[in-house]
Scaffold this active site. Structure first.
Site, PDB file in Angstrom:
ATOM      1  N   MET A 197       0.913   9.848  -5.442  1.00 39.79           N
ATOM      2  CA  MET A 197       0.621  10.766  -5.998  1.00 39.79           C
ATOM      3  C   MET A 197      -0.969  10.455  -6.664  1.00 39.79           C
ATOM      4  O   MET A 197      -1.000   9.743  -7.856  1.00 39.79           O
ATOM      5  CB  MET A 197       1.253  11.244  -7.311  1.00 39.79           C
ATOM      6  CG  MET A 197       1.073  12.588  -7.655  1.00 39.79           C
ATOM      7  SD  MET A 197      -0.527  12.974  -8.664  1.00 39.79           S
ATOM      8  CE  MET A 197      -0.283  14.553  -8.914  1.00 39.79           C
ATOM      9  N   ASN A 198      -2.068  10.715  -5.829  1.00 42.90           N
ATOM     10  CA  ASN A 198      -3.257   9.911  -6.496  1.00 42.90           C
ATOM     11  C   ASN A 198      -4.313  10.696  -6.753  1.00 42.90           C
ATOM     12  O   ASN A 198      -5.670  10.676  -6.642  1.00 42.90           O
ATOM     13  CB  ASN A 198      -3.897   9.165  -5.105  1.00 42.90           C
ATOM     14  CG  ASN A 198      -3.047   7.832  -4.758  1.00 42.90           C
ATOM     15  OD1 ASN A 198      -2.633   6.902  -5.661  1.00 42.90           O
ATOM     16  ND2 ASN A 198      -2.321   7.889  -3.743  1.00 42.90           N
ATOM     17  N   ASP A 244       2.772   1.367   4.253  1.00 43.60           N
ATOM     18  CA  ASP A 244       2.147   2.142   3.306  1.00 43.60           C
ATOM     19  C   ASP A 244       1.299   3.271   3.880  1.00 43.60           C
ATOM     20  O   ASP A 244       1.296   3.610   5.211  1.00 43.60           O
ATOM     21  CB  ASP A 244       1.234   1.209   2.389  1.00 43.60           C
ATOM     22  CG  ASP A 244       1.228   1.953   0.946  1.00 43.60           C
ATOM     23  OD1 ASP A 244       0.386   2.547   0.830  1.00 43.60           O
ATOM     24  OD2 ASP A 244       2.020   1.425  -0.024  1.00 43.60           O
ATOM     25  N   ASP A 245       0.463   3.797   3.161  1.00 41.10           N
ATOM     26  CA  ASP A 245      -0.516   4.746   3.580  1.00 41.10           C
ATOM     27  C   ASP A 245      -1.330   4.410   5.118  1.00 41.10           C
ATOM     28  O   ASP A 245      -1.560   3.296   5.272  1.00 41.10           O
ATOM     29  CB  ASP A 245      -1.722   4.800   2.579  1.00 41.10           C
ATOM     30  CG  ASP A 245      -2.512   6.105   2.597  1.00 41.10           C
ATOM     31  OD1 ASP A 245      -2.312   6.958   3.564  1.00 41.10           O
ATOM     32  OD2 ASP A 245      -3.293   6.332   1.527  1.00 41.10           O
ATOM     33  N   ASP A 262       7.112   7.321 -16.045  1.00 39.80           N
ATOM     34  CA  ASP A 262       7.960   7.871 -17.297  1.00 39.80           C
ATOM     35  C   ASP A 262       9.129   8.336 -16.876  1.00 39.80           C
ATOM     36  O   ASP A 262       9.667   8.100 -15.720  1.00 39.80           O
ATOM     37  CB  ASP A 262       7.060   9.391 -17.366  1.00 39.80           C
ATOM     38  CG  ASP A 262       7.138  10.339 -16.322  1.00 39.80           C
ATOM     39  OD1 ASP A 262       8.090  10.766 -15.749  1.00 39.80           O
ATOM     40  OD2 ASP A 262       5.969  10.430 -15.775  1.00 39.80           O
ATOM     41  N   SER A 299       1.948   6.568  -8.633  1.00 36.11           N
ATOM     42  CA  SER A 299       0.593   7.468  -8.705  1.00 36.11           C
ATOM     43  C   SER A 299      -0.640   6.469  -9.057  1.00 36.11           C
ATOM     44  O   SER A 299      -0.876   6.079 -10.260  1.00 36.11           O
ATOM     45  CB  SER A 299       1.129   8.424 -10.201  1.00 36.11           C
ATOM     46  OG  SER A 299      -0.091   9.184 -10.072  1.00 36.11           O
ATOM     47  N   TRP A 303       6.840   7.112  -3.173  1.00 43.14           N
ATOM     48  CA  TRP A 303       6.332   8.744  -3.232  1.00 43.14           C
ATOM     49  C   TRP A 303       5.011   8.570  -4.255  1.00 43.14           C
ATOM     50  O   TRP A 303       5.159   8.305  -5.330  1.00 43.14           O
ATOM     51  CB  TRP A 303       7.389   9.378  -4.259  1.00 43.14           C
ATOM     52  CG  TRP A 303       7.142  10.998  -4.314  1.00 43.14           C
ATOM     53  CD1 TRP A 303       6.196  11.456  -5.095  1.00 43.14           C
ATOM     54  CD2 TRP A 303       7.775  12.065  -3.817  1.00 43.14           C
ATOM     55  NE1 TRP A 303       6.330  12.616  -5.136  1.00 43.14           N
ATOM     56  CE2 TRP A 303       7.470  13.115  -4.195  1.00 43.14           C
ATOM     57  CE3 TRP A 303       9.047  12.303  -2.765  1.00 43.14           C
ATOM     58  CZ2 TRP A 303       7.874  14.613  -3.720  1.00 43.14           C
ATOM     59  CZ3 TRP A 303       9.418  13.379  -2.412  1.00 43.14           C
ATOM     60  CH2 TRP A 303       8.707  14.499  -2.760  1.00 43.14           C
ATOM     61  N   GLU A 306       2.926 -23.161   1.341  1.00 47.74           N
ATOM     62  CA  GLU A 306       3.119 -22.028   0.585  1.00 47.74           C
ATOM     63  C   GLU A 306       4.241 -21.206   1.261  1.00 47.74           C
ATOM     64  O   GLU A 306       4.902 -20.301   0.298  1.00 47.74           O
ATOM     65  CB  GLU A 306       1.678 -21.178   0.718  1.00 47.74           C
ATOM     66  CG  GLU A 306       0.798 -21.880  -0.138  1.00 47.74           C
ATOM     67  CD  GLU A 306      -0.753 -21.105  -0.006  1.00 47.74           C
ATOM     68  OE1 GLU A 306      -1.501 -20.927  -1.008  1.00 47.74           O
ATOM     69  OE2 GLU A 306      -0.949 -21.028   1.243  1.00 47.74           O
TER      70      GLU A 306
HETATM   71  C1  DGJ Z   1      -1.917   4.174  -4.371  1.00 44.90           C
HETATM   72  C2  DGJ Z   1      -0.889   3.093  -4.642  1.00 44.90           C
HETATM   73  O1  DGJ Z   1      -0.837   2.829  -5.884  1.00 44.90           O
HETATM   74  C3  DGJ Z   1      -1.167   1.868  -3.590  1.00 44.90           C
HETATM   75  O2  DGJ Z   1      -0.221   1.118  -3.950  1.00 44.90           O
HETATM   76  C4  DGJ Z   1      -1.121   2.479  -2.123  1.00 44.90           C
HETATM   77  O3  DGJ Z   1      -0.132   3.151  -1.850  1.00 44.90           O
HETATM   78  C5  DGJ Z   1      -2.259   3.551  -1.922  1.00 44.90           C
HETATM   79  N1  DGJ Z   1      -2.322   4.573  -3.189  1.00 44.90           N
HETATM   80  C6  DGJ Z   1      -2.438   3.931  -0.670  1.00 44.90           C
HETATM   81  O4  DGJ Z   1      -3.378   5.119  -0.587  1.00 44.90           O
END
Ligand code: DGJ
Length: 729
Positions: free
Chosen positions: A479-480, A366-367, A534, A527, A477, A614
């Site tokens: 988008m924050n 991830d990021d 959507d 996002s 992909w 677990e």
């Molecule tokens: C928002 C995403 O929904 C998370 O799962 C993660 O990828 C973060 N961004 C990373 O900045």
């Protein structure tokens, strides 16, 4: 043939297996809506009322017919400025400053197959599955024409709507509203369901009575948003999961949208859905056309369950595309909640090795793998590997993950740029901002101007070179942030009102190019969780991370709301650590798995931190998902409870042949001295005998559907429900 025309009465009947839609061009050429509902087998014109309502005016040609009013009649595509004072579907400002359109019927065309829309996602179907009806309209005073498009998928009870507005005149016209769908319904539709929320709490189903006046579900955030989803249901008070009339409408669009419902002076209901007219002003120069996004509608006389089945099948089979559309999705492990930004190759490989041992298929990094990105203040836009964290680069990491028997996936947030990044220092002009104002920051980041071809080309090159540099099977992909400060140096000042829609077109163009050129890569949309969940995004990404809230209990509500329109395979859902990082709640591992399995399943924690027992549980969960995955994704989904109002969440998957059923859910609280909960199953074969794997007991389908089943007594809170039924032959 689903579309039937009576040339003489200019009546158009659209038939699907279980619904009928009628429209008619009347004696004045006004396109009137006559019916949408159960099959009726005759023209419904006889139901038209012509009330003489004070202050509802009359078109000129009607002479002194005071009861013919555009303000009261059900219409097919309502125009602004000509005496229909209800919400309108289209409005345009002409070169003389007037703002009126009076669209009248000029003709029609029927073709086999389903139309597509240039540059925009649309339902697709071949000529054996669909038909297209086009209705041509022209303004009485200008050379503006409108083509209303109807795509009919009879087997799925689906009708799509889109409009093409064309300026055949000499001077420019400005569109200030161009809806995809206008739907006038007779009296009786007096409730609606919309899906609202916020970050980490998306798509909460809210059912409300329609109040006289206008109610709206919308977004002006540049994305479809966490706050409201571009999907709504209209129904009557009696409507339940299994009974009653309801209509679902979903916009295939990932930008600002509006779904307005007006309950008018005569208790009639009008729905108008499309691009949000706020911030929309589109110049149509001579000879130019504008295509609206597509709206998808369905009618059910059997309650919400049927409606959901229609949308689920349509999205899976006629909207999602590519290799993964119907394929089994990999069980993935994502490192976000395991490490956040704090990782290096060693840490990732340790997580991967443990996950591989337990049967996980794919590791998603991830990021934080790129540029200077140790927190969320910097680095976005610099899509080259951070070798401080990953010494050998992505290629080596991907190979090592492959050697563990897993695939490798990567996170991107292509539309963004951090001010502290090489990209921003090289191209500050690429960030969306208004020259004489400070831009709004959100998560310390700015947006790239996706309307610019050079920006899209840069992103295409960066992403494709990364994809070629290593064996990458998956892209998340992300988008924050929401969008504001609308201004692009590449647009003339008079065209700035086009930017929000051009942003979405730019995004779609880039996604189309990448998904086309890398057909083996599974794209997952995101996002900040489900802020852009959507049908537009699902055209490019067959699954979308449903929410940043991974708490199993909260997820039951989020996934419940999501399920009204979106299929289970589209819902990215992971088991995470406890106490949960969003709520602090502790839930059993099995409950987290049961909830995450109602989606595209994965894990989002360091599995090394689990106890041996677990880990064994996780191994068994993955095996179970591999066994039941097809039933879960391809079967029919039933909501057995409402987690917002009930004491438990329960849902059911039934195989298409009815021979297998899986009931899952969560009992929220265990109460002392309490009678057992009883749930009724649905979708079974009434005469068949079903064996319940967990107890070995047998029941008839009829008994399970009418009488139901007593759930085992629970101990502690948040107990999972897991019941497998198989028909005995
Ligand atoms: C928002 C995403 O929904 C998370 O799962 C993660 O990828 C973060 N961004 C990373 O900045």
């Amino acid at each position: 043939m689903p579309v039937i025309v009576n040339e003489k009465s200019r009546l158009f009947i659209i038939e699907t297996d279980n619904s009928e839609y009628q429209l008619m061009a009347d004696e004045y050429g006004v396109l009137r809506h006559l019916w949408y509902g159960e099959k009726v087998g005759m023209s419904m014109e006889y139901l038209c009322e012509y009330p003489d309502v004070g202050f509802s005016g009359n078109i000129y040609e009607a002479g002194n017919r005071r009861n013919y009013s555009l303000d009261t009649l059900p219409l097919e595509y309502s125009c602004a400025g000509i005496g229909d004072y209800r919400i309108s579907a289209v409005s345009a400002v002409h070169s003389n400053g007037s703002c009126a359109l009076d669209l009248r019927y000029t003709g029609y065309k029927i073709t086999d197959g389903k139309y597509s829309i240039e540059g925009l996602p649309a339902v697709y179907a071949d000529s054996s599955e669909a038909q297209t009806l086009e209705i041509y309209l022209k303004d009485t005073a200008s050379d503006i024409t409108v083509t209303l498009k109807y795509g009919v998928l009879p087997k799925l009870d689906i009708i799509t709507r889109s409009a093409v507005i064309e300026n055949k005149g000499e001077s420019s016209v400005f569109l200030t509203n161009a809806a995809s769908l206008c739907l006038d319904l007779p009296r009786g539709y007096d409730e609606w369901i919309h899906f609202h929320g916020r970050h980490t709490m998306e798509r909460i189903a809210e059912r409300l009575p329609l109040a006289h006046g206008i109610q709206e579900s919308s977004s002006c955030r540049g994305t479809s948003s966490h706050q409201q989803n571009p999907s709504i249901i209209l129904c009557n008070k009696e409507c339940t999961e299994t009974n009653g009339n309801c209509i679902g409408a979903m916009l295939m669009y990932s930008g600002s949208f509006s779904a307005k419902v007006e309950y008018d002076q005569l208790d009639q209901t009008r729905l108008v859905m499309g691009i949000n007219p706020e911030l929309f002003r589109w110049e149509l120069k001579s000879g130019e056309k504008f295509c609206t996004p597509e709206a998808v509608v369905s009618f059910s006389a059997n309650g919400f369950e049927r409606l959901s089945h229609n949308f689920h099948k349509t999205i899976r089979e006629h909207i999602c595309r590519g290799k993964y559309k119907l394929a089994e999705r990999p069980v993935l492990i994502n490192n976000w909640e395991a490490t956040y930004f704090d990782f290096d190759e060693k840490k990732i490989l340790k997580i991967a090795a443990q996950a591989a041992q337990l049967g996980v298929d794919l590791l998603v990094l991830d990021d934080g793998w790129f540029g200077k990105r140790n927190d969320d203040c910097s680095g976005l836009g610099d899509w080259f590997v951070n070798t401080d964290k990953l010494h050998g680069g992505l290629g080596t990491l991907a190979e090592k993950i492959k050697a563990l028997g897993m695939k490798f996936g990567l996170w991107f947030e292509p539309e963004m740029v951090s001010e502290d990044s090489e990209l921003y220092r090289a191209h500050p002009e690429w960030a969306i901002h208004i020259p004489d104002r400070k831009p709004n920051r959100s998560r310390f980041q700015l947006l790239l101007d996706m309307t610019r071809a050079d920006v899209r080309q840069y992103l295409y090159e960066m992403i494709s070179s990364i994809l070629k540099s290593a064996d990458i099977s998956y892209i998340k992909w992300d988008m924050n942030r929401s969008i504001c400060d609308w201004y692009s140096a590449c647009l003339e000042s008079g065209k700035m009102g086009e930017m929000p829609h051009r942003y979405v077109l730019g995004l779609y163009e880039l996604l189309e190019r990448l998904t086309h050129d890398f057909p083996d890569v599974l794209f997952e949309g995101c996002s900040g969780g489900g802020g852009r969940f959507d049908a537009g995004m699902l055209y490019y990404c067959p699954q979308i991370w449903c929410s940043d809230d991974t708490d199993a209990v909260e997820r039951t509500t989020i996934q419940y709301g999501t399920s009204f329109f979106y299929p289970i395979s589209a819902v990215g859902s992971h088991v995470s650590a406890v106490p949960n990082h969003q709520t602090g709640r502790v839930t059993p591992l099995e409950t987290r798995a049961v909830t995450a399995m109602a989606g595209s399943f994965g894990y989002e924690l360091d599995l090394n931190t689990l106890s041996e027992s677990e880990k064994q549980q996780v191994k068994n969960q993955i095996l179970r998902f591999k066994k039941d995955g097809q039933l879960i994704h391809n079967g029919l989904y039933y909501r057995l409870s409402n987690p917002i109002t009930d004491k438990l969440a329960a849902w059911e998957f039934v195989s298409n042949d009815g021979k297998e059923a899986l009931v899952n859910g969560v009992v929220f609280h265990t109460e002392p001295n309490h009678t057992r909960y009883r749930i009724k199953l649905r979708g079974l074969m009434p005469e068949a005998n079903y064996r319940l794997a967990e107890s070995g007991e047998s029941y008839t389908g009829r008994a399970l559907m009418n009488g139901g089943l007593l759930l085992p007594k629970t101990w502690g809170d948040y107990a999972p429900i897991e019941l497998h039924f198989t028909a005995e032959t």
